[in-house]
Design a protein around this motif. Structure first.
Motif, PDB file in Angstrom:
ATOM      1  N   PRO A  51       0.828  -1.213   0.000  1.00 61.59           N
ATOM      2  CA  PRO A  51       0.000   0.000   0.000  1.00 61.59           C
ATOM      3  C   PRO A  51       0.862   1.263   0.000  1.00 61.59           C
ATOM      4  CG  PRO A  51       0.014  -1.003   2.175  1.00 61.59           C
ATOM      5  CD  PRO A  51       0.747  -1.946   1.276  1.00 61.59           C
ATOM      6  N   VAL A  52       1.434   1.573  -1.158  1.00 56.50           N
ATOM      7  CA  VAL A  52       2.303   2.737  -1.338  1.00 56.50           C
ATOM      8  C   VAL A  52       1.478   3.839  -1.978  1.00 56.50           C
ATOM      9  CG1 VAL A  52       4.379   3.606  -2.477  1.00 56.50           C
ATOM     10  CG2 VAL A  52       4.337   1.266  -1.575  1.00 56.50           C
ATOM     11  N   THR A  53       1.455   5.001  -1.345  1.00 57.23           N
ATOM     12  CA  THR A  53       0.617   6.099  -1.815  1.00 57.23           C
ATOM     13  C   THR A  53       1.292   6.902  -2.916  1.00 57.23           C
ATOM     14  OG1 THR A  53       1.495   7.486  -0.029  1.00 57.23           O
ATOM     15  CG2 THR A  53      -0.587   6.304   0.382  1.00 57.23           C
ATOM     16  N   ARG A  54       2.560   7.175  -2.754  1.00 56.89           N
ATOM     17  CA  ARG A  54       3.370   7.890  -3.728  1.00 56.89           C
ATOM     18  C   ARG A  54       4.795   7.360  -3.653  1.00 56.89           C
ATOM     19  NH1 ARG A  54       2.029  12.931  -6.100  1.00 56.89           N
ATOM     20  NH2 ARG A  54      -0.202  13.316  -5.927  1.00 56.89           N
ATOM     21  N   LEU A  55       5.530   7.573  -4.735  1.00 59.45           N
ATOM     22  CA  LEU A  55       6.863   7.000  -4.819  1.00 59.45           C
ATOM     23  C   LEU A  55       7.809   8.032  -5.419  1.00 59.45           C
ATOM     24  CD1 LEU A  55       8.639   4.400  -4.589  1.00 59.45           C
ATOM     25  CD2 LEU A  55       7.864   3.811  -6.884  1.00 59.45           C
ATOM     26  N   ALA A  56       9.017   8.109  -4.848  1.00 60.63           N
ATOM     27  CA  ALA A  56      10.090   8.920  -5.423  1.00 60.63           C
ATOM     28  C   ALA A  56      11.371   8.113  -5.356  1.00 60.63           C
ATOM     29  CB  ALA A  56      10.253  10.244  -4.680  1.00 60.63           C
ATOM     30  N   VAL A  57      12.152   8.160  -6.427  1.00 61.72           N
ATOM     31  CA  VAL A  57      13.398   7.392  -6.473  1.00 61.72           C
ATOM     32  C   VAL A  57      14.498   8.259  -7.068  1.00 61.72           C
ATOM     33  CG1 VAL A  57      12.319   5.122  -6.583  1.00 61.72           C
ATOM     34  CG2 VAL A  57      12.732   6.363  -8.708  1.00 61.72           C
ATOM     35  N   THR A  92       5.482  -1.100 -16.098  1.00 61.44           N
ATOM     36  CA  THR A  92       4.342  -0.631 -16.895  1.00 61.44           C
ATOM     37  C   THR A  92       3.023  -0.793 -16.156  1.00 61.44           C
ATOM     38  OG1 THR A  92       4.015  -2.766 -18.002  1.00 61.44           O
ATOM     39  CG2 THR A  92       5.578  -1.241 -19.001  1.00 61.44           C
ATOM     40  N   THR A  93       3.017  -1.520 -15.047  1.00 54.62           N
ATOM     41  CA  THR A  93       1.791  -1.744 -14.277  1.00 54.62           C
ATOM     42  C   THR A  93       1.678  -0.804 -13.081  1.00 54.62           C
ATOM     43  OG1 THR A  93       2.736  -3.397 -12.755  1.00 54.62           O
ATOM     44  CG2 THR A  93       1.962  -4.180 -14.909  1.00 54.62           C
ATOM     45  N   LEU A  94       2.716  -0.009 -12.826  1.00 50.69           N
ATOM     46  CA  LEU A  94       2.739   0.829 -11.633  1.00 50.69           C
ATOM     47  C   LEU A  94       2.093   2.175 -11.949  1.00 50.69           C
ATOM     48  CD1 LEU A  94       3.665   1.079  -8.700  1.00 50.69           C
ATOM     49  CD2 LEU A  94       5.857   1.957  -9.548  1.00 50.69           C
ATOM     50  N   THR A  95       0.913   2.411 -11.397  1.00 52.21           N
ATOM     51  CA  THR A  95       0.138   3.593 -11.763  1.00 52.21           C
ATOM     52  C   THR A  95       0.149   4.685 -10.699  1.00 52.21           C
ATOM     53  OG1 THR A  95      -1.876   2.551 -10.892  1.00 52.21           O
ATOM     54  CG2 THR A  95      -1.393   2.249 -13.248  1.00 52.21           C
ATOM     55  N   ILE A  96       0.836   4.484  -9.578  1.00 57.95           N
ATOM     56  CA  ILE A  96       0.876   5.540  -8.569  1.00 57.95           C
ATOM     57  C   ILE A  96       1.819   6.650  -9.031  1.00 57.95           C
ATOM     58  CG2 ILE A  96       0.364   3.941  -6.685  1.00 57.95           C
ATOM     59  CD1 ILE A  96       3.296   4.097  -5.878  1.00 57.95           C
ATOM     60  N   PRO A  97       1.590   7.884  -8.610  1.00 52.49           N
ATOM     61  CA  PRO A  97       2.473   8.988  -9.014  1.00 52.49           C
ATOM     62  C   PRO A  97       3.904   8.725  -8.557  1.00 52.49           C
ATOM     63  CG  PRO A  97       0.451   9.833  -8.028  1.00 52.49           C
ATOM     64  CD  PRO A  97       0.459   8.355  -7.773  1.00 52.49           C
ATOM     65  N   THR A  98       4.839   8.748  -9.497  1.00 58.03           N
ATOM     66  CA  THR A  98       6.230   8.413  -9.213  1.00 58.03           C
ATOM     67  C   THR A  98       7.154   9.465  -9.801  1.00 58.03           C
ATOM     68  OG1 THR A  98       5.706   6.047  -9.263  1.00 58.03           O
ATOM     69  CG2 THR A  98       8.021   6.661  -9.449  1.00 58.03           C
ATOM     70  N   LEU A  99       8.017  10.001  -8.955  1.00 57.70           N
ATOM     71  CA  LEU A  99       9.008  10.987  -9.365  1.00 57.70           C
ATOM     72  C   LEU A  99      10.366  10.304  -9.445  1.00 57.70           C
ATOM     73  CD1 LEU A  99       9.790  13.958  -9.933  1.00 57.70           C
ATOM     74  CD2 LEU A  99      10.074  14.227  -7.443  1.00 57.70           C
ATOM     75  N   VAL A 100      10.986  10.359 -10.610  1.00 57.32           N
ATOM     76  CA  VAL A 100      12.291   9.740 -10.830  1.00 57.32           C
ATOM     77  C   VAL A 100      13.314  10.854 -10.993  1.00 57.32           C
ATOM     78  CG1 VAL A 100      13.624   8.093 -12.179  1.00 57.32           C
ATOM     79  CG2 VAL A 100      11.141   7.819 -11.977  1.00 57.32           C
TER      80      VAL A 100
END
Length: 267
Positions: free
Chosen positions: A116-122, A205-213
């Motif tokens: 259950p990850v709400t947002r992601l940044a890497v 390609t299946t990861l739809t949560i907002p992600t900042l790279v």
């Protein structure tokens, strides 16, 4: 840190004890360290102090490091289970994740695995979407052999040189107070190398949560190319280059960008 810090442990699915600390108030964010990093050594504790002004921030020792225990045999899924335990038992059931380097790949693996990850940044995930050639050197086997021979320092040096750490940075680490700790954690470098091959490219390609790279403007073309490739593969991915050094960005630059993303102000 300027904020009250609470320490604790959670128990992962295989019984491993994962040590963490929590500071601040607001939406929960978990920071995931790179190879060799843990709470006492690395960028996450300092970064947490900046983010704790707006978020509940958890930093933790990945298994086999710091005050966390370890359970054999290693598998990348065990580290995903460690994050699940932190989310369930210390973060309130969901959390945003920020991962750096191999920790970024772990964060991506956890998010694509349904946590259950709400947002992601890497920041600069070393993720090669093309399959490795069988002719390429087996760095994990090399490091395992050096450790078996009692040459932990050589194992760390071989790892750093192989991943492209500039010579002057290596010299600075060897002369610094944290070198003995890096030698003690040499066996976990194999964990990170194993982790890098655990994420299928198609999973992005299946990861739809907002992600900042993110990447640093002073990093080499390979690191920056990996970051761009990950961002392009993600349906909700966004790429941004920040001022920084080789494979690193200062807290003063990074923290406001992460805060903006995790709060949804950049959407």
């Amino acid at each position: 840190m300027g904020e009250a810090v609470m320490t604790g442990t959670v128990r992962s699915a295989d019984g491993t004890s994962i040590a963490y600390e929590r500071s601040g108030t607001g939406p929960p964010v978990i920071l995931v360290d790179a190879a060799g990093g843990f709470r006492e050594m690395g960028p996450m504790r300092s970064l947490a102090a900046h983010l704790a002004k707006e978020f509940t921030v958890l930093t933790y020792d990945r298994r086999g490091r710091g005050q966390s225990t370890d359970t054999s045999p290693y598998a990348p899924q065990r580290e995903v289970e460690d994050l699940r335990a932190l989310i369930d038992d210390a973060a309130g059931g969901s959390a945003a994740l920020y991962g750096f380097s191999s920790g970024a790949v772990l964060a991506l693996l956890a998010a694509t695995g349904g946590l259950p990850v709400t947002r992601l940044a890497v920041l600069e995930p070393p993720f090669e979407q093309q399959e490795q050639s069988p002719d390429e050197p087996d760095l994990a086997a090399d490091i395992t052999g050096l450790i078996a021979d009692g040459r932990r320092g050589d194992a760390v040096l071989h790892f750093q040189r192989s991943i492209g750490v500039p010579a002057e940075m290596i010299d600075g680490m060897r002369d610094g107070p944290g070198w003995s700790a890096m030698e003690a954690l040499a066996h976990t470098l194999v964990y990170d190398l194993t982790l890098l091959t655990a994420l299928p490219a198609e999973a992005l390609t299946t990861l739809t949560i907002p992600t900042l790279v993110l990447d640093s403007e002073q990093s080499d073309a390979r690191l920056r190319g990996w970051a761009r490739g990950v961002a392009e593969a993600l349906p909700a991915g966004r790429h941004r280059t920040l001022p920084g050094e080789w494979h690193g960005v200062s807290d003063e630059v990074l923290a406001p960008v992460l805060a903006e993303h995790f709060a949804g102000r950049a959407d």
